[in-house]
Design an enzyme around this catalytic site. Structure first.
Site, PDB file in Angstrom:
ATOM      1  N   TYR A 129       0.821  -1.210   0.000  1.00 27.13           N
ATOM      2  CA  TYR A 129       0.000   0.000   0.000  1.00 27.13           C
ATOM      3  C   TYR A 129       0.859   1.266   0.000  1.00 27.13           C
ATOM      4  CZ  TYR A 129      -3.993  -2.974   0.725  1.00 27.13           C
ATOM      5  OH  TYR A 129      -4.954  -3.928   0.556  1.00 27.13           O
ATOM      6  N   LYS A 176       3.862 -14.795   4.349  1.00 30.47           N
ATOM      7  CA  LYS A 176       4.211 -15.633   3.199  1.00 30.47           C
ATOM      8  C   LYS A 176       5.738 -15.608   3.097  1.00 30.47           C
ATOM      9  CE  LYS A 176       2.853 -18.062  -0.403  1.00 30.47           C
ATOM     10  NZ  LYS A 176       2.011 -19.270  -0.374  1.00 30.47           N
ATOM     11  N   ASP A 233      -5.966  -6.773   4.868  1.00 24.06           N
ATOM     12  CA  ASP A 233      -7.118  -6.251   4.125  1.00 24.06           C
ATOM     13  C   ASP A 233      -7.976  -7.415   3.617  1.00 24.06           C
ATOM     14  OD1 ASP A 233      -8.825  -4.614   2.767  1.00 24.06           O
ATOM     15  OD2 ASP A 233      -7.374  -3.883   1.308  1.00 24.06           O
TER      16      ASP A 233
END
Ligand code: ATP
Length: 339
Positions: A129, A176, A233
């Site tokens: 973001y 991840k 999100d």
């Protein structure tokens, strides 16, 4: 006794924003808590006219009140101006996005037979973001994922501190790092470092794809989730779906100096202006705001009134299986508060 009103900036926003904001103001009034509203407009049309994503009047108001109650502001997809929501979180350094996910009494979902009660702590200022995108050559684009030790540590501290002070038992960090070994690896190292300071809280790590599956198969096993921005999100919407959808999912953006309370949902243009929007998510966000304003009793009463209306099942909006509109649901909540 002299009662001092709490100054709060109200940003109704776009789409269904003004409808759910007006409904929430009525519910807050019915709690009897004095709030001095500074209502500021912020929507796609105004941003277009002002030529800037965060016009000064919005920041000035939040600078002075330090507390905001905000409806959604629409963000154009694949082009146009950058996200207002992201810009505001970065500008005011609202680094912690806190999203409780709880079932409501009487609300029928696919997961009726299990108790879902988790809280998502999403890092709110960096990751993908950051908006750092670049067309290297025609048809080849890079997008930078920024992860810093400072931001990762402070969201981890926030999650563990909350767990400890609110009697929560487990924190799961979601990542991840098997693929993004450096970026998500740094995030995980920071989570581990903070976890060591809280030996009484059970700490575990889940790869984000596995976390998505576990959330659907065993949602009742989750307590606090700790995630970088993008996973936070996506997982927030997934988790909202477990307990009845976006209409009932509240949230808070917390920084050192400011706090802005807003629902997880967007501007929902498909139902805007029709009087159909469910204001529950913003009302529950307002209950979080009351706790922040040190009015916990009023927060409890507002939450109890919303729960009573859900338990009654008579005045629910269409998104949660009812036939009522925004006004009817709001009147039912207000009536409970005035009882
Ligand atoms: P954004 O990209 O701004 O986050 P989104 O993709 O999450 O938005 P929303 O605008 O939140 O999308 O809407 C998704 C769907 O959920 C739409 O069909 C919308 O009508 C429904 N929805 C969202 N919020 C509400 C609400 N408060 N009441 C009823 N339905 C809602």
């Amino acid at each position: 006794m002299f009662i001092v009103a709490h100054p709060v900036t109200l940003i109704p926003g776009d789409g269904i924003g003004p409808e759910v904001a007006d409904a929430t103001v009525l519910a807050l009034e019915a709690t009897g808590i004095e709030i001095e509203w500074d209502r500021v407009e912020l929507n796609a049309e105004l941003i277009g006219r002002a030529g800037q994503v965060l016009p000064p009047h919005v920041l000035e108001s939040l600078e002075s009140t330090r507390t905001g109650l905000k409806g959604p502001v629409a963000t154009p997809i694949a082009g146009g101006f950058p996200s207002v929501n992201v810009a505001l979180r970065k500008k005011l350094d609202l680094y912690a996005n806190v999203r409780p996910v709880r079932g409501l009494p009487g609300l029928k979902t696919r997961f009726d037979d299990v108790k879902i009660d988790m809280i998502i702590f999403r890092e709110n200022t960096e990751d993908l973001y950051s908006g750092l995108e670049h067309e290297v050559v025609k048809d080849v684009v890079t997008s930078l994922k920024v992860i810093t030790r400072t931001a990762s540590l402070r969201i981890a501290h926030q999650a563990f501190r909350y767990a400890k002070t609110n009697g929560r038992h487990k924190v799961a960090a979601v990542h991840k790092a098997n693929i993004m070994k450096l970026a998500d690896g740094l995030f995980l190292r920071c989570c581990r470092e903070v976890a060591e300071l809280y030996p009484e809280i059970e700490y575990k790590e889940l790869i984000v794809d596995n976390a998505a599956m576990q959330l659907v198969v065993r949602p009742e096993t989750f307590d606090i989730l700790l995630l970088p921005n993008l996973y936070g999100d996506i997982v927030s919407d997934l988790a909202a779906g477990l307990v009845g959808g976006l209409g009932v999912a509240p949230g808070a953006n917390i920084g050192e100096r400011h706090a802005v309370f807003e629902a997880v949902h967007g501007s929902a243009p498909d139902i805007a202006g029709k009087g159909l929007a469910n204001p529950t998510a913003l009302m529950l966000s307002a209950a979080m705001m009351l706790i922040h304003l040190k009015e916990p009793k009023a927060a409890e009463r507002l939450t109890a009134a919303i729960e009573a209306v859900y338990a009654g099942r008579e005045h629910l909006t269409g998104d949660v299986g009812g036939t009522a509109g925004t006004a009817e649901f709001t009147s039912a909540v207000v009536a409970h508060l005035r009882r």
